[in-house]
Write a protein that holds these residues in place. Structure first.
Motif: not given
Length: 148
Positions: A123-148
């Motif tokens: 399949a090809s993946i629209d840029r909108a899918v990556v934008d949606e993924a980025a919004a979800l990622y920012a909402r449900v993960f703690d980016p940059g947290n390395d446990g220290t």
């Protein structure tokens, strides 16, 4: 979603276009294992050698990211897919875009990423899918947290 594989070499014109994160998740049971690649597409990839940019070493396959969650993953599948799509989203340009594929595992790259041969575009993946993924990622993960 049914996976139709026409005879002969496949291009992205021959496969479905995914327009939402849900579309990607729906495809997982149909085409397993499923990976994502950010590149100029399957035709360009078939005509070029894959190289590790830092070392210059020739790679035995295409560098990809897995879209199927690992067995230990205890969060929603959408979270895994969003994270995987975001890992290499910085590679997107007008000439490089995400597309889903399957194939045979030929080894691991320098970042321990899977390397595929006998790649089949799924399949090809629209840029909108990556934008949606980025919004979800920012909402449900703690980016940059390395446990220290």
């Amino acid at each position: 979603m049914a996976l139709h594989v026409p005879d002969g070499p496949l291009t992205l014109d021959d496969v479905p276009r995914l327009r939402s994160l849900g579309d990607v998740v729906e495809l997982l049971p149909v085409a397993t294992p499923l990976y994502v690649r950010f590149s100029a597409g399957p035709v360009a990839d078939a005509a070029a050698e894959s190289r590790d940019h830092e070392s210059g070493c020739l790679l035995p396959g295409l560098s990809v990211n897995p879209l199927d969650p690992e067995p230990w993953w205890d969060r929603p599948v959408e979270h895994w897919v969003a994270r995987q799509l975001c890992q290499y989203a910085h590679l997107m340009t007008p000439q490089r875009f995400p597309w889903a594929l399957t194939g045979e595992l030929a080894g691991r790259g320098p970042d321990c990423e899977p390397l595929l041969v006998a790649a089949i575009p799924v399949a090809s993946i629209d840029r909108a899918v990556v934008d949606e993924a980025a919004a979800l990622y920012a909402r449900v993960f703690d980016p940059g947290n390395d446990g220290t």
